[in-house]
Design a protein around this motif. Structure first.
Motif, short mmCIF file in Angstrom:
data_model
loop_
_atom_site.label_atom_id
_atom_site.label_comp_id
_atom_site.label_asym_id
_atom_site.label_seq_id
_atom_site.Cartn_x
_atom_site.Cartn_y
_atom_site.Cartn_z
N MET A 200 6.11 -33.72 -22.41
CA MET A 200 6.29 -32.17 -22.22
C MET A 200 6.76 -32.09 -20.79
N LEU A 201 7.89 -31.47 -20.43
CA LEU A 201 8.20 -31.23 -18.84
C LEU A 201 8.23 -29.61 -18.92
N PHE A 202 7.59 -29.33 -17.76
CA PHE A 202 7.44 -27.88 -17.35
C PHE A 202 7.94 -27.70 -16.20
N LEU A 203 9.00 -26.48 -16.29
CA LEU A 203 9.58 -26.08 -14.99
C LEU A 203 8.93 -24.60 -14.85
N ASN A 204 8.32 -24.92 -13.60
CA ASN A 204 7.61 -23.57 -13.23
C ASN A 204 8.69 -22.64 -12.60
N ARG A 205 8.97 -21.63 -13.16
CA ARG A 205 10.03 -20.83 -12.66
C ARG A 205 9.37 -19.42 -12.15
N ARG A 206 7.89 -19.44 -12.23
CA ARG A 206 7.48 -18.12 -11.70
C ARG A 206 7.81 -17.83 -10.27
N GLY A 207 8.27 -16.64 -10.02
CA GLY A 207 8.78 -16.30 -8.85
C GLY A 207 10.13 -16.75 -8.38
N PHE A 208 10.77 -16.72 -9.37
CA PHE A 208 12.36 -17.19 -9.09
C PHE A 208 13.24 -16.47 -8.36
N ALA A 209 12.62 -15.98 -7.21
CA ALA A 209 13.34 -15.20 -6.44
C ALA A 209 14.58 -15.75 -5.40
N GLY A 210 14.24 -16.90 -5.51
CA GLY A 210 15.06 -18.05 -4.59
C GLY A 210 14.43 -17.93 -3.02
N LEU B 288 10.85 -29.23 -23.27
CA LEU B 288 11.25 -28.84 -21.98
C LEU B 288 11.10 -27.29 -21.87
N GLY B 289 10.24 -26.66 -21.05
CA GLY B 289 10.06 -24.99 -20.96
C GLY B 289 9.67 -24.72 -19.88
N THR B 290 9.46 -23.23 -20.00
CA THR B 290 8.65 -22.53 -18.73
C THR B 290 7.31 -22.31 -19.09
N GLN B 291 6.65 -21.16 -18.55
CA GLN B 291 5.34 -21.01 -18.86
C GLN B 291 4.95 -20.91 -20.31
N LEU C 125 -0.58 -25.21 -13.33
CA LEU C 125 -0.48 -26.56 -13.01
C LEU C 125 -1.71 -27.15 -14.04
N CYS C 126 -2.82 -26.60 -13.87
CA CYS C 126 -3.88 -27.04 -14.70
C CYS C 126 -3.88 -26.79 -16.12
N GLN C 127 -3.17 -25.76 -16.50
CA GLN C 127 -2.87 -25.67 -17.96
C GLN C 127 -1.87 -26.37 -18.34
N ALA C 128 -0.84 -26.77 -17.42
CA ALA C 128 0.37 -27.75 -17.95
C ALA C 128 -0.15 -29.12 -17.96
N ALA C 129 -1.13 -29.33 -17.19
CA ALA C 129 -1.61 -30.87 -17.06
C ALA C 129 -2.45 -31.09 -18.21
N GLY C 130 -3.27 -29.96 -18.77
CA GLY C 130 -4.21 -30.04 -19.86
C GLY C 130 -3.61 -30.25 -21.03
N ARG C 131 -2.23 -30.27 -21.01
CA ARG C 131 -1.56 -30.65 -22.33
C ARG C 131 -1.55 -32.19 -22.65
N ALA C 132 -1.60 -33.12 -21.70
CA ALA C 132 -1.65 -34.38 -21.74
C ALA C 132 -2.83 -35.06 -22.37
#
Length: 750
Positions: free
Chosen positions: A439-449, A553-556, A594-601
């Motif tokens: 699973m590849l997680f792209l943290n797009r939160r706050g995508f204001a640049g 591959l996805g976001t939140q 990060l914890c939620q994403a890591a928890g998928r493994a």
């Protein structure tokens, strides 16, 4: 108009009516002052004939809205039990008071106007004749070779009851023949409302999994409290994969045994299918689901089943909190830290606080569950306001994954310009060779640049606020809290490198890179674009679960609660995106994601690996997430909140001013600011007004937005200020044409 000895009640006569905003005003007789409250059921004289009619009080006012002589008086209060409508009107009143909105907006939130859908009907056929007579008739028909009749009667004797479809299509027996048999008294036809089932493919399983020692201790503790009549709020803090859902199922079983109903809130529509499957397997058709993607008919059916007491377990997103349960005994909020529990439309209520209030009205308990609790909930658990339960071990033999932090500054120095670090690239290849999933997680939160230097990792910040500057297309860097602005110069202020750029990365860009670097890999991209269609979430997750893709591959939406035994690698591509949001909660949001994403493994019997790619490897949100240590994160974060006076150590009230005319929005905001300043003269601890100005989203759909942030240690002081402001903002002509919204302890910046 009116004096201190007169009170008026706004009353809704027909609660199921489309016109919820049609209220009628009645005088409250002195003898009923103590009894008449928002939510009270009262009898009033209604219409020209003064017909005695039942209505619901939605508000009490000191003044009448029109000529007093024409206002009739309430006859009496209906004291026969508390109806669910009364309860929900009290909840609406709570939302209006606590979060600021009109009573009508609050009522529309808790009493959604129901579209009257024509119910589908199902026709059942049963035997009228006794079984011996039926068997005799069957033998006769078989002898005469009445094949279709005999087939139909044989099935009916075997099953006892069959549907019209089974008879007509399954037995090839025409409806007119069935009706003829009914006239002869051999069979009986009866119709029943057929409720639409949004999950027709699910089946009930007889038993659940046995609980481990930790889980059983929680269930026993809850049972003891519940049996002793103790109703409280509990925080179930368990590491990812510790089996919180199994605990919920055990608690629900205990509450159902007491003939009570349960509401289970889940944060995202993407979670629905997997969660519903677990609940359906345990409770079968006793569950009802409410979510925004259901058809009107499905929603209408769910509400009718709940109201009729045919559904005991109600599962849904935030709005399911207002399900019309007559016997509510427990509310469970899974992933309680999730931002989706805060409404983004007025009233901007938080489901956690509202659930505690509703539970208090009807004697129910509340269980909040999370692997990464919100700072607010954990602080309350430590203070004893909530009871804390902890699950420290993963369920079964699963182990927490090994986590590695990759410093992207070092990768840059090595000349690696790829989206994937060398280590992540190597591990993806290994997993593909072993036929394990990724699973590849792209943290797009706050995508204001936000703008950062790729050489040294420096992020360009505002000199006046502890927040990052946002890049605007006009070449300016701007602070959305205080309005500070500077021109974007392509040079790092620290290391003088010219490798300075606005940080931005999209899922499509990553997908293209995956196809280029791993041409044989089967990739599933899951984001808002690919999941717009109804059931798209479920189909994608089911395909991944069956092994039809190697990489998800996805976001939140991919990091919440999903459980795949074959996922042994999780790659977090850009941990920094949420870390440099213009928001005091950015550290908390980053840690949680990060914890939620890591928890998928590594949730099966294979050990998992997690790779976190970041430009800020030393930030406590990232180091504590890599250690899987919520306690260490909480200590750091709570100290920061205390130091800066942010929730839960203090409270914030946001006033959002909106107008189609830019100058009017500015003038209105300045007037409100002035009113607040004047009201604070002489106060020992005045309300602090943080530098006001344009909202970060300063124009939305041709509406200009101005914002005021107010801060104070005492919640009641801010609520009192809101109460005093509301009537002026509502009625004063200088605010005509201006929309003003309140938000209490916001979860994101404006």
């Amino acid at each position: 108009m009116g004096d201190s000895n007169t009170r008026y009640a706004d009353i809704i006569i027909d609660i199921s009516h489309e016109a919820l905003d049609r209220v009628f005003q009645y005088r409250v007789p002195l003898s009923l002052w103590k009894e008449v409250r928002p939510g009270s059921r009262v009898f009033v004289p209604f219409g020209k004939g003064n017909r005695e009619t039942e209505g619901y009080v939605v508000a009490i006012r000191p003044e009448a809205d029109y000529e007093e002589s024409k206002i009739k008086e309430i006859l009496r209060v209906n004291t026969e039990g508390v109806s669910v409508e009364s309860e929900l009107i009290k909840v609406a009143s709570f939302l209006k008071e606590q979060y600021g909105s009109t009573m009508i907006q609050a009522l529309r939130t808790v009493l959604p106007v129901k579209a009257k859908m024509k119910p589908k009907e199902e026709v059942f056929i049963t035997l009228s004749a006794d079984i011996e007579a039926a068997q005799k008739l069957l033998a006769e028909w078989e002898q005469k070779h009445y094949v279709a009749r005999a087939r139909f009667l044989f099935l009916l004797i075997e099953k006892g009851r069959i549907t019209k479809e089974e008879a007509v299509k399954g037995c090839n027996f025409p409806l007119k023949e069935i009706r003829r048999l009914a006239e002869q008294g051999i069979v009986k036809l009866e119709s029943r409302i057929k409720y639409r089932n949004p999950f027709p493919e699910l089946t009930k399983r007889s038993t659940g999994w046995p609980l481990n020692e930790e889980q059983q201790a929680v269930a026993d503790n809850f049972q003891k409290d519940y049996d002793n009549g103790k109703r409280g709020t509990y925080l179930l803090y368990g590491v990812t994969g510790s089996g919180k859902t199994e605990v919920y199922l055990a608690l629900i079983e205990q509450v159902l045994a007491k003939k009570k109903q349960v509401i289970v809130l889940i944060p995202e529509i993407s979670l629905t299918y997997q969660t519903v499957r677990r609940f359906y397997e345990r409770f079968g058709e006793r569950i009802a689901v409410i979510n925004s993607r259901m058809s009107k008919g499905e929603k209408s059916d769910a509400c009718e089943r709940i109201r009729a007491g045919e559904a005991d377990v109600i599962i849904g997103a935030r709005s399911a909190l207002f399900a019309p349960t007559e016997r509510l005994g427990l509310i469970i909020i899974d992933e309680e830290h999730d931002g989706a529990y805060k409404s983004d439309t007025s009233p901007k209520y938080h489901a956690r606080e509202t659930a505690v209030y509703r539970a208090g009205l009807c004697g129910a308990s509340v269980v909040l569950g999370s692997a990464t609790p919100s700072v607010e909930a954990y602080a309350r658990a430590l203070s004893g306001e909530y009871k804390l339960w902890t699950l420290k071990k993963r369920a079964g033999k699963a182990m927490l994954p090994t986590t590695q932090i990759i410093d992207l500054r070092e990768e840059f120095k090595k000349g690696n310009r790829s989206i994937f670090s060398g280590e992540l690239h190597k591990k993806i290849e290994e997993r593909l060779a072993k036929k394990e999933q990724i699973m590849l997680f792209l943290n797009r939160r706050g995508f204001a640049g936000f703008v950062s230097c790729r050489a040294c990792g420096q992020v360009i910040k505002c000199p006046h606020c502890d927040v990052t500057l946002t890049y605007h297309r006009n070449g300016k860097l701007r602070c959305h809290y205080c309005g500070y602005e500077e021109t974007f110069i392509k040079q790092c202020p620290i290391c003088k490198s010219s490798h300075v750029a606005a940080f931005g990365l999209g899922t499509e860009k990553v997908e293209a890179a995956l196809h280029a670097e791993f041409p044989t890999a089967r990739v599933l991209r899951m984001d808002m674009d690919t999941t717009r269609r109804k059931h798209a979430h479920e189909e994608m997750l089911a395909a991944f679960s069956k092994g039809e893709a190697d990489i998800l591959l996805g976001t939140q939406m991919i990091v919440k609660g999903h459980d795949y035994a074959n996922v042994t690698l999780v790659g977090i591509l850009a941990a920094d995106l949420s870390l440099h949001e213009q928001d005091f909660r950015s550290g908390e949001k980053t840690f949680q994601l990060l914890c939620q994403a890591a928890g998928r493994a590594g949730r099966g019997d294979k050990r998992g690996d997690v790779i976190i790619q970041t430009y800020s490897p030393e930030h406590y949100s990232i180091t504590t997430a890599a250690e899987h240590s919520y306690e260490n994160f909480f200590k750091e974060e709570y100290t920061y909140r205390q130091l800066m006076g942010y929730p839960p150590c203090a409270h914030m009230l946001v006033i959002l001013v909106q107008s189609g005319d830019e100058s009017q929005s500015v003038i209105a905001r300045l007037r409100i600011e002035k009113m607040i300043e004047q009201s604070q003269v002489g106060q020992e601890v005045p309300v602090q007004i943080l530098t006001p100005g344009q909202a970060s989203l300063s124009k939305l759909k041709d509406v200009y937005r101005q914002v005021l942030y107010l801060k104070h240690k005492d919640k009641e002081t801010l609520l009192d200020l809101k109460r005093r402001l509301e009537p002026v903002l509502e009625k004063h002509p200088m605010f005509a044409g201006i929309t003003i919204q309140f938000d209490f302890d916001p979860l994101s910046h404006y």
